[in-house]
Design a protein around this motif. Structure first.
Motif, short mmCIF file in Angstrom:
data_model
loop_
_atom_site.label_atom_id
_atom_site.label_comp_id
_atom_site.label_asym_id
_atom_site.label_seq_id
_atom_site.Cartn_x
_atom_site.Cartn_y
_atom_site.Cartn_z
N ASP A 172 -25.51 -0.17 14.27
CA ASP A 172 -26.69 -1.04 13.97
C ASP A 172 -26.88 -1.50 12.77
OD1 ASP A 172 -27.18 0.12 16.51
OD2 ASP A 172 -28.38 1.79 16.27
N ALA A 173 -27.67 -2.58 12.68
CA ALA A 173 -28.30 -3.15 11.40
C ALA A 173 -29.39 -2.25 10.63
CB ALA A 173 -28.73 -4.57 11.64
N TYR A 174 -29.84 -1.23 11.10
CA TYR A 174 -30.46 -0.40 10.53
C TYR A 174 -30.43 1.16 10.77
CZ TYR A 174 -34.26 0.57 7.13
OH TYR A 174 -34.86 1.41 6.12
N PRO A 175 -30.39 2.05 10.09
CA PRO A 175 -30.04 3.33 10.43
C PRO A 175 -31.21 3.92 11.38
CG PRO A 175 -30.79 3.26 8.09
CD PRO A 175 -30.53 1.78 8.37
N ARG A 176 -32.21 3.46 11.36
CA ARG A 176 -33.47 4.06 12.21
C ARG A 176 -34.29 3.14 12.96
NH1 ARG A 176 -34.36 4.41 6.91
NH2 ARG A 176 -33.48 6.64 7.10
N PRO A 177 -34.69 3.23 14.12
CA PRO A 177 -35.44 2.28 14.79
C PRO A 177 -36.96 2.05 14.11
CG PRO A 177 -35.48 4.26 16.09
CD PRO A 177 -34.47 4.48 14.99
N PHE A 178 -37.26 0.85 14.45
CA PHE A 178 -38.59 0.53 14.16
C PHE A 178 -39.20 -0.75 14.91
CE2 PHE A 178 -36.17 -1.80 10.89
CZ PHE A 178 -36.45 -3.05 11.07
N GLU A 179 -40.40 -0.88 14.93
CA GLU A 179 -40.96 -2.18 15.54
C GLU A 179 -42.39 -2.39 14.90
OE1 GLU A 179 -42.33 -4.55 19.82
OE2 GLU A 179 -41.12 -2.41 19.77
N VAL A 180 -42.48 -3.52 14.10
CA VAL A 180 -43.68 -3.67 13.54
C VAL A 180 -44.14 -5.26 13.65
CG1 VAL A 180 -43.13 -1.94 11.86
CG2 VAL A 180 -42.68 -4.09 11.36
N THR A 181 -45.53 -5.32 13.52
CA THR A 181 -46.12 -6.53 13.26
C THR A 181 -46.52 -6.58 12.00
OG1 THR A 181 -46.78 -6.90 15.75
CG2 THR A 181 -47.90 -8.22 13.92
N VAL A 182 -46.07 -7.79 11.11
CA VAL A 182 -46.49 -7.66 9.73
C VAL A 182 -47.94 -8.23 9.63
CG1 VAL A 182 -45.78 -8.71 7.74
CG2 VAL A 182 -44.10 -8.35 9.33
N PRO A 183 -48.64 -7.37 8.79
CA PRO A 183 -50.11 -8.12 8.48
C PRO A 183 -50.16 -9.23 7.66
CG PRO A 183 -49.94 -5.40 8.02
CD PRO A 183 -48.34 -6.11 8.22
N GLU A 184 -51.29 -9.85 8.12
CA GLU A 184 -51.59 -10.96 6.98
C GLU A 184 -51.49 -10.31 5.44
OE1 GLU A 184 -51.61 -14.27 7.87
OE2 GLU A 184 -51.04 -13.51 9.74
N GLY A 185 -50.96 -11.28 4.84
CA GLY A 185 -50.75 -10.98 3.18
C GLY A 185 -49.67 -9.99 3.00
N SER A 186 -48.81 -9.83 3.89
CA SER A 186 -47.93 -8.68 3.60
C SER A 186 -46.62 -9.23 3.97
CB SER A 186 -48.32 -7.60 4.06
OG SER A 186 -49.42 -6.59 3.81
N LEU A 187 -45.44 -8.59 3.61
CA LEU A 187 -44.08 -8.81 3.97
C LEU A 187 -43.34 -7.66 4.64
CD1 LEU A 187 -43.00 -10.75 0.61
CD2 LEU A 187 -43.58 -11.78 2.67
N TRP A 188 -42.49 -7.74 5.43
CA TRP A 188 -41.52 -6.63 5.46
C TRP A 188 -40.07 -6.98 4.98
CZ3 TRP A 188 -42.10 -2.22 8.09
CH2 TRP A 188 -40.88 -1.64 8.62
N VAL A 189 -39.69 -6.20 4.08
CA VAL A 189 -38.43 -6.29 3.21
C VAL A 189 -37.40 -5.43 3.54
CG1 VAL A 189 -39.53 -7.47 1.32
CG2 VAL A 189 -39.18 -5.14 1.34
N LEU A 190 -36.08 -5.69 3.59
CA LEU A 190 -34.99 -4.75 3.93
C LEU A 190 -33.93 -5.01 2.71
CD1 LEU A 190 -34.44 -4.70 7.60
CD2 LEU A 190 -35.76 -3.13 6.37
N GLY A 191 -33.14 -4.00 2.24
CA GLY A 191 -32.06 -4.01 1.32
C GLY A 191 -30.89 -4.48 2.32
N ASP A 192 -29.99 -5.23 1.35
CA ASP A 192 -28.82 -5.63 2.06
C ASP A 192 -27.92 -4.47 2.47
OD1 ASP A 192 -29.71 -8.18 2.12
OD2 ASP A 192 -28.43 -8.82 0.88
#
Length: 248
Positions: A172-192
């Motif tokens: 998997d491209a990430y070790p744990r599952p998630f599902e989010v909607t990014v709030p206005e004025g925010s970001l969702w960031v991941l390390g490579d």
């Protein structure tokens, strides 16, 4: 009378030349001072508002960024220009992301940094910030993982093989599952380096408002080039082809 006129003309001419020469010297000196003052003001402005240097203290962005790399960050983004999916950004700690105060080691500047600093294009390198890749923009829905182990942005699975680093055997491209909607004025960031990065996914907690998101006001700027070591020199790509189907 003729002799008087002939005799005084060279004297007057020399006096005029000396006066013009003195005036020209003063104007030159004034111009030099003005240029120096403007150069200092511009260099301070550039150093303060446009470009900064950062030191990479961890392996969270491997293989894109290696430990001890130096990068330059464009501070006009997102102040004057919007961020895009895939941008590598530097941001201040949203709260509890840094285990402790981290500073760049007290080493000599590399040649490129020295030149850029001398002309006012960079501030001293620091590492008391975080560096990650933008996966979700305000309003995006980001989830992981699909049946094929991919992250999805706005319902579109994205193929991140060009930049992510996974441990051997990881599916998997990430070790744990998630599902989010990014709030206005925010970001969702991941390390490579997905298995070794204290990023949005790592800090996200279901039913905990604001956890995992990075406020846009915390963004220092977009990283655009690796300056050191010279063997790692490269422009930092935002991989628009990867996110082509994810833009809303």
């Amino acid at each position: 009378m003729k002799y008087t006129a002939v005799a005084t003309a060279p004297t007057e001419q020399k006096a005029g030349q000396k006066k013009r020469k003195k005036h020209g010297t003063l104007r030159f000196a004034r111009d030099v001072v003005v240029v120096l003052v403007v150069a200092v003001i511009l260099s301070i402005g550039v150093k303060t508002f446009l470009v900064r240097a950062f030191y990479i203290p961890s392996a969270s962005m491997t293989n894109t960024l290696q430990m001890h790399d130096r990068i330059l960050v464009n501070e006009l983004i997102p102040k004057l220009s919007p961020l895009h999916h895939g941008d590598v950004v530097v941001f201040t700690d949203p709260g509890g992301w840094l285990p402790g105060e981290v500073k760049a080691p007290a080493t000599e500047q590399n040649p490129m940094e020295w030149v850029l600093s001398a002309i006012g294009l960079t501030a001293p390198a620091t590492s008391d910030n975080l560096v990650k890749r933008v996966i979700g923009l305000p309003g995006d829905t980001v989830s992981c993982c699909t049946a094929f182990g991919q992250v999805s942005v706005n319902g579109t699975p994205i193929n991140e093989q060009q930049y992510i680093h996974l441990n051997n055997g990881a599916q998997d491209a990430y070790p744990r599952p998630f599902e989010v909607t990014v709030p206005e004025g925010s970001l969702w960031v991941l390390g490579d380096n997905r298995d070794n990065s204290g990023d949005s996914g790592y800090h996200y907690r279901a039913n905990v408002p604001g956890s995992g998101f990075v406020p846009l006001r915390n963004v220092v700027g977009r990283a655009f080039v690796i300056t050191w070591p010279s063997a790692h020199w490269a422009w930092l790509d935002d991989y628009p082809d990867v996110f082509a189907g994810a833009d809303r």
